[in-house]
Design an enzyme around this catalytic site. Structure first.
Site, PDB file in Angstrom:
ATOM      1  N   ASP A  75       1.025   4.667  -0.197  1.00 24.45           N
ATOM      2  CA  ASP A  75       1.715   4.999  -1.451  1.00 24.45           C
ATOM      3  C   ASP A  75       1.142   4.194  -2.613  1.00 24.45           C
ATOM      4  OD1 ASP A  75       2.876   2.617  -0.265  1.00 24.45           O
ATOM      5  OD2 ASP A  75       4.519   2.753  -1.689  1.00 24.45           O
TER       6      ASP A  75
ATOM      7  N   GLU B 151       5.197   0.912   0.618  1.00 24.46           N
ATOM      8  CA  GLU B 151       4.902  -0.513   0.401  1.00 24.46           C
ATOM      9  C   GLU B 151       5.333  -0.954  -0.985  1.00 24.46           C
ATOM     10  OE1 GLU B 151       2.495  -4.120  -0.686  1.00 24.46           O
ATOM     11  OE2 GLU B 151       2.617  -2.197  -1.693  1.00 24.46           O
TER      12      GLU B 151
END
Ligand SMILES: [Zn+2]
Length: 390
Positions: free
Chosen positions: A89, A149
């Site tokens: 991400d 994350e």
């Protein structure tokens, strides 16, 4: 496929944390399967009803076929030698940034959202693995691609909680300009709500100001921040636990004695200090204020407590990266997925191309030479840790 082409593919897939990462996971899964890696998805639906996926890909060792044990199956946990971990991400991007999803080369740099944080590392991982004859590996290698994350290392925490495998070493991708980072501060967050009693401001004696109360507490928190400077870990800059009140909200009108005041309290703990130390100091400050003002009410919601981590300078993975990158090991003050890998038994290092100071902003880029060098260092890391006597 070159590392730059791979990075262009990855950047073209919009994978901001708010969206599902299914598309980028499918891409990575295909690349891994082409290499003969055994892959497994670990999918869940997040609180916004969006599918999020962690992908684990492992090489088959000669001695033992890969398997993915469940959390109940701790005896059979698959033992990995080296895990290469990258989050899929990214942070959001400005819609006016034309290059956000189109990797653009200029002056030896590659621009795009995630080009630096952390798709460059993932591209280097894929390129490194593709350049090796995996049948020569004698010890299992895992590629771990995580979700979420950027919103709290949530994907890696799920991997750790599920005990999907154990691993001796882990290299966690983050932009460190190829400096091996062997320790990191912890990250904790609490929401503090101080209550008062509303009244017409012409008659303050009929109420109790939540803002005045919060101010007294915040003054004590500032003293706590001062006192934390006593406890030092010289490998960090600054070498002590830091603390921040980042947001404050309170009151409803200029002529109302405020009934409520809320603020966020964030702290970054040095390794060796308990992550709840700050919370305990704040709680005793609250207790003191309650002695002076029996009516003082305050709720502390400890929303997050990520551990610090520290891997010894003697660790083989620190040693290897220090030699390979010709940079002495350092430390980071931002949250990473390394503590989750340490939960899985790893000696973990944070490492990757690009500079964290250009991440998370429009114009994020990775220097091409660092990207290429990362691929060749990771190739050597796989050979160093996963070849030789099993
Ligand atoms: Zn990152």
């Amino acid at each position: 496929m070159t590392v730059q082409q791979t990075l262009a593919d990855l950047v073209a897939i919009d994978s901001v944390s708010a969206r599902s990462n299914a598309e980028i996971i499918s891409y990575l899964e295909k690349r891994c399967q082409k290499l003969g890696l055994a892959t497994q998805r670990f999918s869940h639906i997040d609180e916004n009803a969006v599918e999020k996926i962690n992908l684990v890909a492992v090489t088959a060792s000669r001695s033992k076929a890969p398997s993915f044990p469940t959390s109940q199956d701790s005896d059979g946990a698959f033992q990995i030698e080296l895990a290469l971990v990258g989050h899929t991400d990214t942070v959001p991007y400005d819609p006016n940034w034309a290059e956000a999803l189109t990797l653009t080369a200029r002056d030896g740099k590659l621009f795009g959202r995630g080009a630096c944080d952390t798709k460059a590392f993932i591209a280097a991982v894929l390129t490194a693995v593709e350049s090796i004859d995996l049948t020569n590996l004698t010890k299992p290698l895992a590629l771990v691609f995580t979700c979420d994350e950027e919103i709290g290392c949530l994907g890696a925490k799920r991997v750790a909680d599920a005990k999907l495998f154990t691993t001796r070493y882990a290299i966690v991708g983050e932009p460190t300009s190829l400096q091996p980072m062997r320790a990191g501060k912890g990250y904790s967050l609490a929401q503090v709500t101080v209550r008062g009693r509303e009244a017409h401001s012409a008659y303050p004696q009929l109420g109790a100001s939540a803002i005045f109360r919060a101010a007294r507490l915040i003054e004590k928190i500032e003293s706590i921040a001062e006192s934390l400077k006593q406890d030092q870990h010289s490998d960090f800059d600054p070498p002590y636990t830091t603390l921040n009140v980042g947001v404050i909200n309170g009151g409803s009108a200029k002529n109302i004695v405020p009934g409520e005041c809320r603020f966020t309290l964030e702290w970054r703990t040095i390794p060796g200090q308990a992550s709840d130390r700050v919370l305990n100091l704040v709680r005793s400050a609250v207790a003191k204020l309650q002695q002076e003002d029996a009516d003082f009410t305050c709720e502390i919601d400890a929303a997050r407590a990520d551990d610090s981590f520290e891997t010894s300078t003697d660790s083989a993975v620190v040693d290897f990266l220090e030699d390979a990158a010709r940079k002495s090991p350092g430390t980071v003050a931002f949250g990473t997925e390394a503590p989750s890998m340490i939960t899985l038994g790893a000696e973990a290092v944070v490492f990757g191309p690009g500079d964290i100071r250009v991440a998370h902003r429009t114009g994020e880029f990775v220097p091409m030479d660092e990207l290429n060098e990362c691929g060749s260092i990771l190739k050597r890391a796989i050979e160093r840790f996963c070849m030789g006597p099993a």
